[in-house]
Write a protein that holds these residues in place. Sequence first.
Motif, PDB file in Angstrom:
ATOM      1  N   GLN A  13       0.806  -1.214   0.000  1.00 56.41           N
ATOM      2  CA  GLN A  13       0.000   0.000   0.000  1.00 56.41           C
ATOM      3  C   GLN A  13       0.842   1.269   0.000  1.00 56.41           C
ATOM      4  O   GLN A  13       0.386   2.322  -0.438  1.00 56.41           O
ATOM      5  CB  GLN A  13      -0.936  -0.009   1.212  1.00 56.41           C
ATOM      6  N   ALA A  14       2.078   1.170   0.495  1.00 55.21           N
ATOM      7  CA  ALA A  14       2.939   2.355   0.510  1.00 55.21           C
ATOM      8  C   ALA A  14       3.158   2.902  -0.890  1.00 55.21           C
ATOM      9  O   ALA A  14       3.339   4.112  -1.081  1.00 55.21           O
ATOM     10  CB  ALA A  14       4.279   2.021   1.166  1.00 55.21           C
ATOM     11  N   VAL A  15       3.134   2.025  -1.896  1.00 60.03           N
ATOM     12  CA  VAL A  15       3.348   2.460  -3.278  1.00 60.03           C
ATOM     13  C   VAL A  15       2.289   3.485  -3.691  1.00 60.03           C
ATOM     14  O   VAL A  15       2.574   4.421  -4.460  1.00 60.03           O
ATOM     15  CB  VAL A  15       3.326   1.240  -4.225  1.00 60.03           C
ATOM     16  N   LEU A  16       1.090   3.334  -3.153  1.00 61.02           N
ATOM     17  CA  LEU A  16       0.003   4.234  -3.530  1.00 61.02           C
ATOM     18  C   LEU A  16       0.174   5.632  -2.938  1.00 61.02           C
ATOM     19  O   LEU A  16      -0.524   6.565  -3.332  1.00 61.02           O
ATOM     20  CB  LEU A  16      -1.342   3.646  -3.083  1.00 61.02           C
ATOM     21  N   CYS A  17       1.111   5.783  -1.987  1.00 61.59           N
ATOM     22  CA  CYS A  17       1.362   7.104  -1.385  1.00 61.59           C
ATOM     23  C   CYS A  17       2.226   7.986  -2.271  1.00 61.59           C
ATOM     24  O   CYS A  17       2.248   9.208  -2.087  1.00 61.59           O
ATOM     25  CB  CYS A  17       2.074   6.930  -0.042  1.00 61.59           C
ATOM     26  N   TRP A  18       2.969   7.383  -3.177  1.00 64.17           N
ATOM     27  CA  TRP A  18       4.003   8.126  -3.886  1.00 64.17           C
ATOM     28  C   TRP A  18       3.421   8.868  -5.090  1.00 64.17           C
ATOM     29  O   TRP A  18       2.898   8.254  -6.027  1.00 64.17           O
ATOM     30  CB  TRP A  18       5.099   7.170  -4.356  1.00 64.17           C
ATOM     31  N   LYS A  19       3.561  10.160  -5.092  1.00 59.13           N
ATOM     32  CA  LYS A  19       3.030  10.987  -6.179  1.00 59.13           C
ATOM     33  C   LYS A  19       4.051  11.219  -7.284  1.00 59.13           C
ATOM     34  O   LYS A  19       3.686  11.655  -8.371  1.00 59.13           O
ATOM     35  CB  LYS A  19       2.553  12.328  -5.618  1.00 59.13           C
ATOM     36  N   GLU A  20       5.332  10.944  -6.994  1.00 58.38           N
ATOM     37  CA  GLU A  20       6.390  11.203  -7.973  1.00 58.38           C
ATOM     38  C   GLU A  20       6.849   9.933  -8.687  1.00 58.38           C
ATOM     39  O   GLU A  20       7.632  10.006  -9.636  1.00 58.38           O
ATOM     40  CB  GLU A  20       7.600  11.842  -7.281  1.00 58.38           C
ATOM     41  N   ALA A  21       6.430   8.765  -8.236  1.00 51.65           N
ATOM     42  CA  ALA A  21       6.965   7.500  -8.756  1.00 51.65           C
ATOM     43  C   ALA A  21       6.621   7.325 -10.232  1.00 51.65           C
ATOM     44  O   ALA A  21       5.495   7.592 -10.662  1.00 51.65           O
ATOM     45  CB  ALA A  21       6.436   6.328  -7.947  1.00 51.65           C
ATOM     46  N   LYS A  22       7.606   6.859 -11.005  1.00 54.79           N
ATOM     47  CA  LYS A  22       7.424   6.581 -12.423  1.00 54.79           C
ATOM     48  C   LYS A  22       7.683   5.112 -12.758  1.00 54.79           C
ATOM     49  O   LYS A  22       7.176   4.615 -13.753  1.00 54.79           O
ATOM     50  CB  LYS A  22       8.365   7.453 -13.270  1.00 54.79           C
TER      51      LYS A  22
END
Length: 538
Positions: free
Chosen positions: A185-194
């Motif tokens: 779920q932490a992945v869904l927090c990231w707004k900059e991830a590509k």
Amino acid sequence: MAPFIANSLGCLLLLFLASSSTFSDALTDLEVQYIAHRQLLTFDQSGKEVGDQTGGGGGLDPNLKFENPRLKNAYIALQAWKKGIYSDPFNFTANWVGPDVCKYSGVFCAPAQDGSKLNVVAGIDLNHQDIAGYLPQELGLLTDLALFHLNSNRFCGIIPMSFCNMSIMFEFDVSNNRLVGSFPQAVLCWKEAKFVDIRFNNFEGCIPPEIFTRPLDALFLNNNRFSCSIPPTLGRSTVSVVTMAFNNISGCIPHSIGAMPNVQEIMLAGNSLGGCFPSEIGNLRNVTVLDVSGSGFVGPIPSSFAQLKSVERLDISCNRMTGSIPEEICKLPALKNFTFASNFFTGVAPACNPQSRKDVVIDDGNNCLAGRPMQKPAKDCDPAVTKPVDCSKDVCTPAPVHSPPPPVQSPPPPAPVHSPPPPVLSPPPPAPVHSPPPPVQSPPPPAPVHSPPPPVHSPPPPVHSPPPPVHSPPPPPVQSPPPPVHSPPPPVVQKPPPKPEQSTPPPAKSSPPQPDVVLPPNLGYQYSSPPPPMFPGY
């Protein structure tokens, strides 16, 4: 006869790869259970990390001097991680001592991106070091981390929710480990991830719809244990590459797939999908690779496939498709490889004859084509050919999206098989965690049909579960067989992996510029360069 046998073996291989979702067997299942058990013991019953999480540095040697508070936090995080490492065969972390974390192997510092100009830990690269251990909650103190590479190691357990604090994460690769639990779920927090690569692990449950609303360029989910259906939000995804192959995904391909604006490669092979192909696939004018083999699709090939003007590799083999292959598909201008073997096709246009185009590899074996060699016997063809599927009707009902199971601390159903058993040493108090097991005459409820059984190496439940007492033994193995010992892990490569041969880099417009983080050579975002596959295309 050899091509017929090869086609049959190819479909069997797809089934094997779909059921055997990980190739990392460098740890025994008992070792995996032990490491995951140790990670669980670092959580209290509320799911929070036991110990200092503020970065205050309680218990630190007062003689240690740090350049700034963020490097002090980094020291706390990396020392906690070192304590969670149980095997480091190359002694890669041997120099993780002292306060100068910027000199640690695999740790890279750069000026902070918030304008403070502080020197911070901006990247970590432990790729291909064969390290065994777990990821401690303290890693969430690395709030300036933009790059996290952990490809091809032996890390077990879950990805802590504290990773949500890594707010400028850009490139995240934990592929080819022994990580478990639901989609992190932490992945869904990231707004900059590509770039997000979690393939070749043992993640399970549903793929969250939100992941397709994030501004990603590349998403690699293949070779896990994901189930449920593909969310309809797929059509909103900005990715240029998405792989969901070799999971246990069911239901249909959502009609929204045709709305994906940038996608160039889609891999869905080796799942439990079904129904007919949506005609909207023809809207994917930029797709160069489309692999939907070995997934149970039925009906004819849609005429809209003739609109895939950029497709170079098209694989629809090992399904249950019928009808004829349209000539327009075999004349697609960019086509280099077209595989429709091991279906029930009864007709094929002259342009689709393997001898008709020397510039295209065409495989039509193990079908029901009159006059072509190495086809199915009539007795195998008749059931499918005499009862064709009418794709004008909605013949596929998507699998329901099931809620994740409740936390273990919620009251009293019998513990699921993957929960740590109650300790035999504890007396029978009324508290649910330490209560004795239910009477033997009361069988536990059957496992839901949508959830695959937990693997032998599954660790205890996610972060919200209470830890088992220290004196309790590690959970016993359950039903799933261990990964086959003869299956090698993906090859070791010392830099972000090479671009697949069939890939074409996406248009520049779909790849926003990387944050201005100064990283060493051979690091940094390369969305089209996944780790080398175990087989072409993955």
